[in-house]
Design a protein around this motif. Structure first.
Motif, PDB file in Angstrom:
ATOM      1  N   GLN A   1      92.316 -38.099 147.477  1.00 55.92           N
ATOM      2  CA  GLN A   1      91.553 -36.857 147.499  1.00 55.92           C
ATOM      3  C   GLN A   1      91.361 -36.305 148.910  1.00 55.92           C
ATOM      4  O   GLN A   1      90.664 -35.305 149.091  1.00 55.92           O
ATOM      5  N   LEU A   2      91.980 -36.952 149.896  1.00 57.53           N
ATOM      6  CA  LEU A   2      91.809 -36.571 151.296  1.00 57.53           C
ATOM      7  C   LEU A   2      93.081 -35.934 151.846  1.00 57.53           C
ATOM      8  O   LEU A   2      94.188 -36.205 151.365  1.00 57.53           O
ATOM      9  N   SER A   3      92.929 -35.127 152.882  1.00 64.62           N
ATOM     10  CA  SER A   3      94.082 -34.594 153.611  1.00 64.62           C
ATOM     11  C   SER A   3      94.660 -35.690 154.503  1.00 64.62           C
ATOM     12  O   SER A   3      94.055 -36.757 154.696  1.00 64.62           O
ATOM     13  N   GLY A   4      95.843 -35.400 155.089  1.00 64.06           N
ATOM     14  CA  GLY A   4      96.468 -36.380 155.979  1.00 64.06           C
ATOM     15  C   GLY A   4      95.591 -36.719 157.167  1.00 64.06           C
ATOM     16  O   GLY A   4      95.442 -37.882 157.557  1.00 64.06           O
ATOM     17  N   GLY A   5      94.975 -35.684 157.766  1.00 70.20           N
ATOM     18  CA  GLY A   5      94.110 -35.928 158.911  1.00 70.20           C
ATOM     19  C   GLY A   5      92.875 -36.730 158.538  1.00 70.20           C
ATOM     20  O   GLY A   5      92.418 -37.579 159.311  1.00 70.20           O
ATOM     21  N   GLN A   6      92.319 -36.468 157.358  1.00 65.70           N
ATOM     22  CA  GLN A   6      91.160 -37.233 156.903  1.00 65.70           C
ATOM     23  C   GLN A   6      91.526 -38.687 156.641  1.00 65.70           C
ATOM     24  O   GLN A   6      90.767 -39.602 156.986  1.00 65.70           O
ATOM     25  N   ARG A   7      92.680 -38.923 156.029  1.00 67.60           N
ATOM     26  CA  ARG A   7      93.116 -40.313 155.800  1.00 67.60           C
ATOM     27  C   ARG A   7      93.312 -41.041 157.121  1.00 67.60           C
ATOM     28  O   ARG A   7      92.991 -42.227 157.241  1.00 67.60           O
ATOM     29  N   GLN A   8      93.832 -40.311 158.123  1.00 66.11           N
ATOM     30  CA  GLN A   8      94.014 -40.933 159.425  1.00 66.11           C
ATOM     31  C   GLN A   8      92.673 -41.318 160.034  1.00 66.11           C
ATOM     32  O   GLN A   8      92.531 -42.369 160.670  1.00 66.11           O
ATOM     33  N   ARG A   9      91.664 -40.486 159.847  1.00 65.98           N
ATOM     34  CA  ARG A   9      90.343 -40.806 160.373  1.00 65.98           C
ATOM     35  C   ARG A   9      89.704 -41.973 159.624  1.00 65.98           C
ATOM     36  O   ARG A   9      88.971 -42.762 160.228  1.00 65.98           O
ATOM     37  N   VAL A  10      89.969 -42.092 158.336  1.00 61.44           N
ATOM     38  CA  VAL A  10      89.494 -43.263 157.589  1.00 61.44           C
ATOM     39  C   VAL A  10      90.132 -44.536 158.150  1.00 61.44           C
ATOM     40  O   VAL A  10      89.457 -45.550 158.358  1.00 61.44           O
TER      41      VAL A  10
ATOM     42  N   ARG B   1      97.595 -31.799 167.028  1.00 59.12           N
ATOM     43  CA  ARG B   1      96.841 -31.430 168.225  1.00 59.12           C
ATOM     44  C   ARG B   1      95.344 -31.638 168.021  1.00 59.12           C
ATOM     45  O   ARG B   1      94.639 -32.099 168.920  1.00 59.12           O
ATOM     46  N   GLN B   2      94.855 -31.302 166.835  1.00 60.31           N
ATOM     47  CA  GLN B   2      93.446 -31.528 166.541  1.00 60.31           C
ATOM     48  C   GLN B   2      93.115 -33.023 166.578  1.00 60.31           C
ATOM     49  O   GLN B   2      92.076 -33.428 167.123  1.00 60.31           O
ATOM     50  N   MET B   3      93.997 -33.835 166.004  1.00 60.11           N
ATOM     51  CA  MET B   3      93.759 -35.272 165.982  1.00 60.11           C
ATOM     52  C   MET B   3      93.888 -35.885 167.369  1.00 60.11           C
ATOM     53  O   MET B   3      93.195 -36.857 167.692  1.00 60.11           O
ATOM     54  N   GLN B   4      94.756 -35.339 168.209  1.00 62.49           N
ATOM     55  CA  GLN B   4      94.842 -35.820 169.589  1.00 62.49           C
ATOM     56  C   GLN B   4      93.501 -35.631 170.300  1.00 62.49           C
ATOM     57  O   GLN B   4      92.998 -36.552 170.959  1.00 62.49           O
ATOM     58  N   GLU B   5      92.938 -34.438 170.175  1.00 56.53           N
ATOM     59  CA  GLU B   5      91.644 -34.177 170.795  1.00 56.53           C
ATOM     60  C   GLU B   5      90.568 -35.090 170.210  1.00 56.53           C
ATOM     61  O   GLU B   5      89.702 -35.601 170.944  1.00 56.53           O
ATOM     62  N   PHE B   6      90.617 -35.291 168.904  1.00 58.40           N
ATOM     63  CA  PHE B   6      89.630 -36.140 168.240  1.00 58.40           C
ATOM     64  C   PHE B   6      89.744 -37.589 168.716  1.00 58.40           C
ATOM     65  O   PHE B   6      88.739 -38.232 169.038  1.00 58.40           O
ATOM     66  N   LEU B   7      90.972 -38.118 168.772  1.00 59.79           N
ATOM     67  CA  LEU B   7      91.173 -39.498 169.220  1.00 59.79           C
ATOM     68  C   LEU B   7      90.658 -39.703 170.635  1.00 59.79           C
ATOM     69  O   LEU B   7      90.004 -40.704 170.941  1.00 59.79           O
TER      70      LEU B   7
ATOM     71  N   VAL C   1      79.365 -49.170 157.707  1.00 55.09           N
ATOM     72  CA  VAL C   1      80.289 -48.194 157.124  1.00 55.09           C
ATOM     73  C   VAL C   1      79.759 -46.783 157.343  1.00 55.09           C
ATOM     74  O   VAL C   1      80.505 -45.865 157.733  1.00 55.09           O
ATOM     75  N   ALA C   2      78.478 -46.581 157.121  1.00 57.95           N
ATOM     76  CA  ALA C   2      77.888 -45.258 157.318  1.00 57.95           C
ATOM     77  C   ALA C   2      78.018 -44.824 158.777  1.00 57.95           C
ATOM     78  O   ALA C   2      78.357 -43.661 159.068  1.00 57.95           O
ATOM     79  N   GLU C   3      77.781 -45.744 159.714  1.00 54.52           N
ATOM     80  CA  GLU C   3      77.897 -45.421 161.134  1.00 54.52           C
ATOM     81  C   GLU C   3      79.347 -45.074 161.496  1.00 54.52           C
ATOM     82  O   GLU C   3      79.602 -44.112 162.244  1.00 54.52           O
ATOM     83  N   ALA C   4      80.307 -45.863 160.964  1.00 55.58           N
ATOM     84  CA  ALA C   4      81.718 -45.622 161.277  1.00 55.58           C
ATOM     85  C   ALA C   4      82.195 -44.288 160.715  1.00 55.58           C
ATOM     86  O   ALA C   4      82.930 -43.542 161.374  1.00 55.58           O
ATOM     87  N   LEU C   5      81.760 -43.962 159.488  1.00 59.32           N
ATOM     88  CA  LEU C   5      82.174 -42.693 158.893  1.00 59.32           C
ATOM     89  C   LEU C   5      81.528 -41.513 159.604  1.00 59.32           C
ATOM     90  O   LEU C   5      82.153 -40.451 159.763  1.00 59.32           O
ATOM     91  N   ASP C   6      80.310 -41.670 160.054  1.00 62.69           N
ATOM     92  CA  ASP C   6      79.686 -40.610 160.850  1.00 62.69           C
ATOM     93  C   ASP C   6      80.436 -40.409 162.163  1.00 62.69           C
ATOM     94  O   ASP C   6      80.605 -39.272 162.630  1.00 62.69           O
ATOM     95  N   LEU C   7      80.890 -41.512 162.763  1.00 57.57           N
ATOM     96  CA  LEU C   7      81.624 -41.430 164.023  1.00 57.57           C
ATOM     97  C   LEU C   7      82.881 -40.586 163.880  1.00 57.57           C
ATOM     98  O   LEU C   7      83.228 -39.805 164.770  1.00 57.57           O
ATOM     99  N   VAL C   8      83.568 -40.734 162.732  1.00 60.01           N
ATOM    100  CA  VAL C   8      84.813 -39.985 162.513  1.00 60.01           C
ATOM    101  C   VAL C   8      84.576 -38.727 161.679  1.00 60.01           C
ATOM    102  O   VAL C   8      85.513 -38.127 161.164  1.00 60.01           O
ATOM    103  N   GLN C   9      83.307 -38.343 161.544  1.00 61.32           N
ATOM    104  CA  GLN C   9      82.909 -37.090 160.893  1.00 61.32           C
ATOM    105  C   GLN C   9      83.334 -37.024 159.427  1.00 61.32           C
ATOM    106  O   GLN C   9      83.768 -35.978 158.921  1.00 61.32           O
ATOM    107  N   LEU C  10      83.187 -38.159 158.730  1.00 61.92           N
ATOM    108  CA  LEU C  10      83.531 -38.218 157.308  1.00 61.92           C
ATOM    109  C   LEU C  10      82.398 -38.824 156.483  1.00 61.92           C
ATOM    110  O   LEU C  10      82.629 -39.390 155.414  1.00 61.92           O
ATOM    111  N   GLY C  11      81.171 -38.683 156.979  1.00 65.42           N
ATOM    112  CA  GLY C  11      80.040 -39.274 156.278  1.00 65.42           C
ATOM    113  C   GLY C  11      79.891 -38.795 154.855  1.00 65.42           C
ATOM    114  O   GLY C  11      79.449 -39.548 153.975  1.00 65.42           O
ATOM    115  N   ALA C  12      80.283 -37.560 154.562  1.00 64.66           N
ATOM    116  CA  ALA C  12      80.135 -36.994 153.222  1.00 64.66           C
ATOM    117  C   ALA C  12      81.273 -37.394 152.275  1.00 64.66           C
ATOM    118  O   ALA C  12      81.252 -37.027 151.094  1.00 64.66           O
ATOM    119  N   PHE C  13      82.246 -38.166 152.774  1.00 68.72           N
ATOM    120  CA  PHE C  13      83.431 -38.485 151.976  1.00 68.72           C
ATOM    121  C   PHE C  13      83.457 -39.948 151.514  1.00 68.72           C
ATOM    122  O   PHE C  13      84.477 -40.423 151.031  1.00 68.72           O
TER     123      PHE C  13
END
Length: 364
Positions: free
Chosen positions: A137-146, A174-180, A118-130
């Protein structure tokens, strides 16, 4: 991307709901490690393809193969795929960490292993602190990354994404496209991404599969589909081409004449054998993009006049409709908004042209 081996294949797959057919003998090959975008309007069958691959629906006929093995009857929980849905499908009562680790939990993995992954996966999507937050409690983009982290944690062979960015605003999309795309390149897992948005398909896909009415109309790189559509539907749907109907004339190298209401035009065949060998008089279209149409220069072989109307400013570009003479053909013109010496005004008549190299013939 370089050519890679086939991971998954649909062979003559059809699907009907009762007496209503929604897929017609679809053949599709998905390469290992590629980002395949499946593009089409509502009702084209694109989501049905995703659901059949994921095991959410069963095929009516044909077969689905993974590594050459028929998995058509394999239940959803035994297919090494995971799906990311448009609505995220997160458990609202669970923390981010619990949501991401859910798939490993139901497989009975040890808690220490789950915590590490879980820690590795959250770090991968840049949500380790969440990790300890709730989805609310998350934005739409953050929920999508979860949701993406949850799909990736079990190391699937294929990730299926069903219009996952459709609910996001333009900038976040557009940000999520680049991230994906960056995530997919980093982990080299195969992604199949369903969308109705042509720009999104261009931005993400190594290849794009265009569907319409339950059929695959064309598969190719974004560049191929953008500049070399193989049928009128793809030309119209993928990139808003101008299509001028006519009949084929003589061949000259990889160029071919077409007789239209605008007169005789010369267009590229792209070396396509079918276009070069089609008999003279065959019905076809001259296809050229709005940005290829421009004020004519002296040596233009494709030249005609047009009267501008419905001019609209789009920031970097200005779009106008053009009624041509001769022929009264309706076209679209796209010019950079700042063009020295050209002041566009409705009712103005311009000499217009396009290069054969910036056009393509499409059989009717």
């Amino acid at each position: 991307m370089s050519e890679s081996r086939e991971l998954l294949a649909l062979r003559s797959v059809s699907k009907s709901y009762g007496q209503v057919p929604v897929l017609h003998g679809v053949d599709l090959s998905i390469r290992d490690g590629e980002f395949l975008a499946v593009l089409g309007p509502s009702g084209s069958g694109k989501t049905t393809v995703l659901r059949l691959i994921g095991g959410l629906e069963s095929v009516s006929s044909g077969a689905i193969y993974l590594d050459g093995r028929d998995i058509s009857a394999v239940p959803i929980n035994r297919r090494p795929f995971n799906t990311v849905f448009q609505d995220y499908a997160l458990f609202p009562h669970m923390s981010v960490a619990a949501n991401v680790g859910y798939g490993l939990s139901v497989r009975g993995r040890p808690k220490a292993e789950i915590g590490k992954k879980v820690a590795e996966a959250l770090d991968l999507v840049q949500l380790g602190a969440f990790a300890n937050r709730q989805p609310a409690q998350l934005s739409g983009g953050q929920r999508q990354r979860v949701a993406l982290a949850r799909a990736l944690i079990c190391e699937p062979r294929l990730v299926l994404l069903d219009e996952p960015l459709a609910a996001l605003d333009l900038m976040l999309r557009r940000q999520m496209q680049e991230f994906l795309k960056s995530i997919q390149r980093e982990i080299r897992t195969t992604f199949l991404f369903v969308t109705h948005d042509q720009e999104e398909a261009i931005a993400l896909g190594d290849r794009i599969c265009v569907m319409e009415g339950g059929y695959i109309r064309q598969i190719g790189t974004p560049h191929t589909l953008y500049y070399r559509p193989n049928c009128p539907f793809v030309a119209r749907f993928f990139g808003d081409n101008n299509l001028v109907p006519g009949t084929l004339g003589a061949v000259d190298g990889d160029l071919r004449a077409i007789d239209t209401a605008l007169g005789r035009l010369v267009c590229s065949t792209g070396g396509d054998t079918a276009l070069m060998q089609a008999p003279e008089g065959t019905a076809a279209f001259a296809a050229f993009r709005p940005e290829a149409l421009r004020p004519a220069v002296e040596d233009d072989v494709n030249r005609f006049s047009g009267t501008l109307s419905e001019i609209s400013f789009h920031g970097a570009a200005t779009i106008a409709h053009v009624a041509t003479t001769p022929g009264d053909v309706r076209l679209r013109l796209r010019l950079a908004s700042q063009v020295e010496g050209i002041a566009l005004g409705e009712g103005e008549t311009l000499a217009l042209g396009f290069s054969p190299a910036q056009s393509h013939l499409v059989l009717a």
